[in-house]
Design a protein around this motif. Sequence first.
Motif, PDB file in Angstrom:
ATOM      1  N   SER A  29       0.843  -1.206   0.000  1.00 50.51           N
ATOM      2  CA  SER A  29       0.000   0.000   0.000  1.00 50.51           C
ATOM      3  C   SER A  29       0.878   1.256   0.000  1.00 50.51           C
ATOM      4  O   SER A  29       0.567   2.247  -0.671  1.00 50.51           O
ATOM      5  N   TRP A  30       1.980   1.212   0.754  1.00 51.60           N
ATOM      6  CA  TRP A  30       2.864   2.374   0.836  1.00 51.60           C
ATOM      7  C   TRP A  30       3.593   2.596  -0.476  1.00 51.60           C
ATOM      8  O   TRP A  30       3.859   3.728  -0.863  1.00 51.60           O
ATOM      9  N   TYR A  31       3.915   1.507  -1.179  1.00 52.89           N
ATOM     10  CA  TYR A  31       4.581   1.657  -2.476  1.00 52.89           C
ATOM     11  C   TYR A  31       3.656   2.346  -3.472  1.00 52.89           C
ATOM     12  O   TYR A  31       4.085   3.167  -4.274  1.00 52.89           O
ATOM     13  N   VAL A  32       2.370   1.995  -3.406  1.00 51.22           N
ATOM     14  CA  VAL A  32       1.399   2.638  -4.297  1.00 51.22           C
ATOM     15  C   VAL A  32       1.285   4.127  -3.946  1.00 51.22           C
ATOM     16  O   VAL A  32       1.263   5.000  -4.828  1.00 51.22           O
ATOM     17  N   ALA A  33       1.260   4.406  -2.640  1.00 50.24           N
ATOM     18  CA  ALA A  33       1.174   5.807  -2.197  1.00 50.24           C
ATOM     19  C   ALA A  33       2.401   6.583  -2.690  1.00 50.24           C
ATOM     20  O   ALA A  33       2.277   7.722  -3.174  1.00 50.24           O
ATOM     21  N   GLU A  34       3.552   5.956  -2.606  1.00 45.39           N
ATOM     22  CA  GLU A  34       4.796   6.584  -3.063  1.00 45.39           C
ATOM     23  C   GLU A  34       4.686   6.939  -4.556  1.00 45.39           C
ATOM     24  O   GLU A  34       5.105   8.017  -4.984  1.00 45.39           O
ATOM     25  N   HIS A  35       4.117   6.013  -5.302  1.00 44.15           N
ATOM     26  CA  HIS A  35       3.897   6.231  -6.735  1.00 44.15           C
ATOM     27  C   HIS A  35       2.987   7.454  -6.945  1.00 44.15           C
ATOM     28  O   HIS A  35       3.282   8.323  -7.753  1.00 44.15           O
ATOM     29  N   ARG A  36       1.895   7.500  -6.195  1.00 43.41           N
ATOM     30  CA  ARG A  36       0.943   8.608  -6.339  1.00 43.41           C
ATOM     31  C   ARG A  36       1.614   9.950  -6.022  1.00 43.41           C
ATOM     32  O   ARG A  36       1.416  10.950  -6.705  1.00 43.41           O
ATOM     33  N   ILE A  37       2.413   9.933  -4.958  1.00 40.33           N
ATOM     34  CA  ILE A  37       3.055  11.192  -4.531  1.00 40.33           C
ATOM     35  C   ILE A  37       4.046  11.650  -5.614  1.00 40.33           C
ATOM     36  O   ILE A  37       4.120  12.828  -5.947  1.00 40.33           O
ATOM     37  N   ARG A  38       4.761  10.702  -6.188  1.00 39.31           N
ATOM     38  CA  ARG A  38       5.674  11.033  -7.286  1.00 39.31           C
ATOM     39  C   ARG A  38       4.910  11.624  -8.473  1.00 39.31           C
ATOM     40  O   ARG A  38       5.358  12.570  -9.105  1.00 39.31           O
ATOM     41  N   ALA A  39       3.730  11.042  -8.745  1.00 38.41           N
ATOM     42  CA  ALA A  39       2.916  11.542  -9.860  1.00 38.41           C
ATOM     43  C   ALA A  39       2.407  12.953  -9.563  1.00 38.41           C
ATOM     44  O   ALA A  39       2.321  13.789 -10.456  1.00 38.41           O
ATOM     45  N   MET A  40       2.097  13.223  -8.291  1.00 38.67           N
ATOM     46  CA  MET A  40       1.588  14.558  -7.922  1.00 38.67           C
ATOM     47  C   MET A  40       2.642  15.641  -8.121  1.00 38.67           C
ATOM     48  O   MET A  40       2.314  16.803  -8.320  1.00 38.67           O
ATOM     49  N   ARG A  41       3.904  15.219  -8.061  1.00 41.51           N
ATOM     50  CA  ARG A  41       4.979  16.206  -8.239  1.00 41.51           C
ATOM     51  C   ARG A  41       4.891  16.880  -9.607  1.00 41.51           C
ATOM     52  O   ARG A  41       5.345  17.999  -9.786  1.00 41.51           O
ATOM     53  N   ALA A  42       4.278  16.184 -10.554  1.00 39.92           N
ATOM     54  CA  ALA A  42       4.139  16.740 -11.901  1.00 39.92           C
ATOM     55  C   ALA A  42       3.262  17.990 -11.876  1.00 39.92           C
ATOM     56  O   ALA A  42       3.418  18.876 -12.698  1.00 39.92           O
ATOM     57  N   TYR A  43       2.308  18.025 -10.940  1.00 44.06           N
ATOM     58  CA  TYR A  43       1.467  19.232 -10.859  1.00 44.06           C
ATOM     59  C   TYR A  43       1.573  19.902  -9.487  1.00 44.06           C
ATOM     60  O   TYR A  43       0.626  20.483  -8.980  1.00 44.06           O
ATOM     61  N   LEU A  44       2.799  19.832  -8.939  1.00 43.58           N
ATOM     62  CA  LEU A  44       3.050  20.398  -7.611  1.00 43.58           C
ATOM     63  C   LEU A  44       2.777  21.904  -7.564  1.00 43.58           C
ATOM     64  O   LEU A  44       2.192  22.399  -6.599  1.00 43.58           O
ATOM     65  N   GLN A  45       3.197  22.609  -8.624  1.00 47.34           N
ATOM     66  CA  GLN A  45       3.012  24.068  -8.615  1.00 47.34           C
ATOM     67  C   GLN A  45       1.537  24.429  -8.528  1.00 47.34           C
ATOM     68  O   GLN A  45       1.152  25.335  -7.798  1.00 47.34           O
ATOM     69  N   THR A  46       0.703  23.683  -9.253  1.00 48.66           N
ATOM     70  CA  THR A  46      -0.736  23.936  -9.203  1.00 48.66           C
ATOM     71  C   THR A  46      -1.264  23.668  -7.794  1.00 48.66           C
ATOM     72  O   THR A  46      -2.092  24.408  -7.262  1.00 48.66           O
ATOM     73  N   LEU A  47      -0.749  22.582  -7.198  1.00 50.71           N
ATOM     74  CA  LEU A  47      -1.211  22.220  -5.848  1.00 50.71           C
ATOM     75  C   LEU A  47      -0.879  23.330  -4.859  1.00 50.71           C
ATOM     76  O   LEU A  47      -1.700  23.698  -4.021  1.00 50.71           O
ATOM     77  N   ILE A  48       0.347  23.863  -4.961  1.00 51.09           N
ATOM     78  CA  ILE A  48       0.763  24.915  -4.032  1.00 51.09           C
ATOM     79  C   ILE A  48      -0.069  26.188  -4.278  1.00 51.09           C
ATOM     80  O   ILE A  48      -0.574  26.795  -3.333  1.00 51.09           O
ATOM     81  N   ALA A  49      -0.241  26.525  -5.554  1.00 49.87           N
ATOM     82  CA  ALA A  49      -0.992  27.748  -5.881  1.00 49.87           C
ATOM     83  C   ALA A  49      -2.430  27.667  -5.371  1.00 49.87           C
ATOM     84  O   ALA A  49      -2.922  28.607  -4.729  1.00 49.87           O
ATOM     85  N   THR A  50      -3.088  26.521  -5.606  1.00 55.57           N
ATOM     86  CA  THR A  50      -4.479  26.407  -5.143  1.00 55.57           C
ATOM     87  C   THR A  50      -4.530  26.247  -3.626  1.00 55.57           C
ATOM     88  O   THR A  50      -5.441  26.746  -2.978  1.00 55.57           O
ATOM     89  N   GLY A  51      -3.531  25.565  -3.072  1.00 55.82           N
ATOM     90  CA  GLY A  51      -3.493  25.343  -1.619  1.00 55.82           C
ATOM     91  C   GLY A  51      -3.395  26.653  -0.854  1.00 55.82           C
ATOM     92  O   GLY A  51      -3.918  26.790   0.247  1.00 55.82           O
ATOM     93  N   ILE A  52      -2.697  27.630  -1.417  1.00 56.41           N
ATOM     94  CA  ILE A  52      -2.546  28.918  -0.742  1.00 56.41           C
ATOM     95  C   ILE A  52      -3.593  29.918  -1.238  1.00 56.41           C
ATOM     96  O   ILE A  52      -4.206  30.635  -0.447  1.00 56.41           O
ATOM     97  N   GLY A  53      -3.813  29.925  -2.530  1.00 50.15           N
ATOM     98  CA  GLY A  53      -4.727  30.915  -3.113  1.00 50.15           C
ATOM     99  C   GLY A  53      -6.162  30.725  -2.676  1.00 50.15           C
ATOM    100  O   GLY A  53      -6.856  31.687  -2.345  1.00 50.15           O
ATOM    101  N   SER A  54      -6.597  29.465  -2.628  1.00 49.22           N
ATOM    102  CA  SER A  54      -8.000  29.199  -2.338  1.00 49.22           C
ATOM    103  C   SER A  54      -8.434  29.658  -0.937  1.00 49.22           C
ATOM    104  O   SER A  54      -9.432  30.382  -0.818  1.00 49.22           O
ATOM    105  N   PRO A  55      -7.725  29.303   0.140  1.00 52.36           N
ATOM    106  CA  PRO A  55      -8.170  29.792   1.458  1.00 52.36           C
ATOM    107  C   PRO A  55      -8.112  31.305   1.556  1.00 52.36           C
ATOM    108  O   PRO A  55      -9.006  31.934   2.133  1.00 52.36           O
ATOM    109  N   PHE A  56      -7.071  31.894   0.937  1.00 55.57           N
ATOM    110  CA  PHE A  56      -6.954  33.349   1.001  1.00 55.57           C
ATOM    111  C   PHE A  56      -8.170  34.018   0.350  1.00 55.57           C
ATOM    112  O   PHE A  56      -8.804  34.879   0.935  1.00 55.57           O
ATOM    113  N   LEU A  57      -8.483  33.545  -0.855  1.00 53.81           N
ATOM    114  CA  LEU A  57      -9.581  34.171  -1.590  1.00 53.81           C
ATOM    115  C   LEU A  57     -10.922  33.963  -0.896  1.00 53.81           C
ATOM    116  O   LEU A  57     -11.711  34.887  -0.746  1.00 53.81           O
TER     117      LEU A  57
END
Lengths: 284, 308
Positions: A29-57
């Motif tokens: 299960s952890w290996y699959v999670a590791e895979h997912r986290i690696r895949a999320m790195r591809a859209y990390l900038q979007t995640l950070i932008a929405t993670g900060i922008g959304s609560p602020f707005l």
Amino acid sequence: MTFSTSTGSASDERDAIIAAGVKPRRYGSWYVAEHRIRAMRAYLQTLIATGIGSPFLYLFGLGVGLASLVQQSVGDAQGHQVGYLAFVAPALLASAAVTVAAEECTYPMLMGFKWNPIFFGMNAAPISGNQIVNGMIIGVFVRMFPTVVVYYVFMLLFGSVPSSLGILDILVATFTGLSVGLAIMAYTSTITEDKGQMAIIQRFIIVPMFLFSGTFFPLSTLPIFLQWIGWISPLWHGAELGRVFSYGEVEPIWVTVLHVLYPLALGLWAWKSTQRTVTKRLNR
Amino acid sequence: MPQAVITASKLTKKYKDFAAVDGISFEVAPGESFGLLGPNGAGKSTTMRMVGAVSTRTSGTLSILGLDPNLHGPEIRSQLGVVPQQDNLDMELRVRDNLIVYGRYFGMPAKVVGKRADELLEFAQLSDRAKSKVDDLSGGMKRRLTIARALVNDPRILLLDEPTTGLDPQARHILWDRLFRLKEQGTTLVLTTHYMDEAEQLCDRLVVVDKGAIMAEGSPSSLIKQYSTREVVELRFGSDRNASVAKQLEGIGDRLEVLPDRILIYTDNGEAELVKITEMGLMPITSLVRRSSLEDVFLRLTGRSLIE
């Protein structure tokens, strides 16, 4: 065609093969999670932008904008009054978690079976269907938790958390998000053909849930024939539980217990149901 | 002789009333290159999924490396490399990362898997594409990456389901070369294909499968010897004339096969038969003398062409 065998080495070989299965069985299960986290790195900038922008707005918009129009404070059953932003903040926090769940439990599930069938690849390695589901859920948690923490920090900055117990809202929101996410996953894991179901989930489940779960106004102000949406919505339960912690909303204890038990039961049922579906679909 | 790494006996897979695999039996020896040759829908991929310990059999017995896939799925899969018919690389990850995440599924430590990934990229001639997006690779490159991924755990058995389907001839030859090297290193290969040239190139032994059952078994050359002649004369008289000319050709060669687009004459001396046909005054639009292939074996066994 026959082959002779040397018993001693065959038994050693068997032991070696059994041993090779230990780590994948234990940590798959952890290996699959590791895979997912690696895949999320591809859209990390979007995640950070929405993670900060959304609560602020949201908090700025509601706190400085709408709250200035809503002069009247909001009261609970016992008549305790609280400012509008403090009322709405725990619900927004839970909504933020639900938004992450709605993204991470829809497309990645459909993709894994259909558009980019990586689940079959995982399963051809020693990973089981159950582990794939667990790993996906851990991946959702890993994305959801920091999003919720950042949101909570903004809530503090906007002064919308009167009680120190409000910190528990981080757990409540994550718990709510996972409950909704698992329920979505239980459905998306069954989709074999994309007929726009993802957009339907977004428009006819997530958005109404957001609007009618006592997020922006108490559920009791809704006509009774619409209140059921809140009762079955984990978001309402999460928002109400969040309010109990963040400003001490008073409600009967059995209602508070229900706010925990209902999303928990829904989540557990959905988790097991998804595991069953995924395992069945992989075993073609 | 070592113990068989795969033993299937009366292996059956049914979907409701339809038997996709209907009681097939075979064994594969370690280091052997074993093929399942048959048309689309013959049950090859279903057999591969059962051997790959991801699809539960309906009945029969199956043993992979001495273990039952029903009981030891993950353990068996830890020893296999699988190249599926449809690439399932993760498009969201870069080339090298695809190998890394896959290696982790076998419990390989991050450091070991990193080194292994670099070796495999070298083997797959993809070192210079390590950081590329998977989507940017050509079909042949993706296939090579899938094979590299299947080798990440240094498998005892490599399962390849239609490894070169959809590739251009050059990409196929590069892939065959890589597979041949693995074969030389002693990796057990099990592959399905509907390309007879691929089966002839790569398989020590194969079974011809049709409608879920095994029609014949042997080495490519022994199957050709048993079910066909040394040479084949292919004649084309035009689709409207083939059938009528075939009647005049009776007695020529060992056997005659009339297909909609051509006539096949099975014989040990193609040139001599062609001379006879010319002397009879029959003028084919095109004529060709070639060696018999597994395509002819399949045609003989089933009455149908492999690729329809």
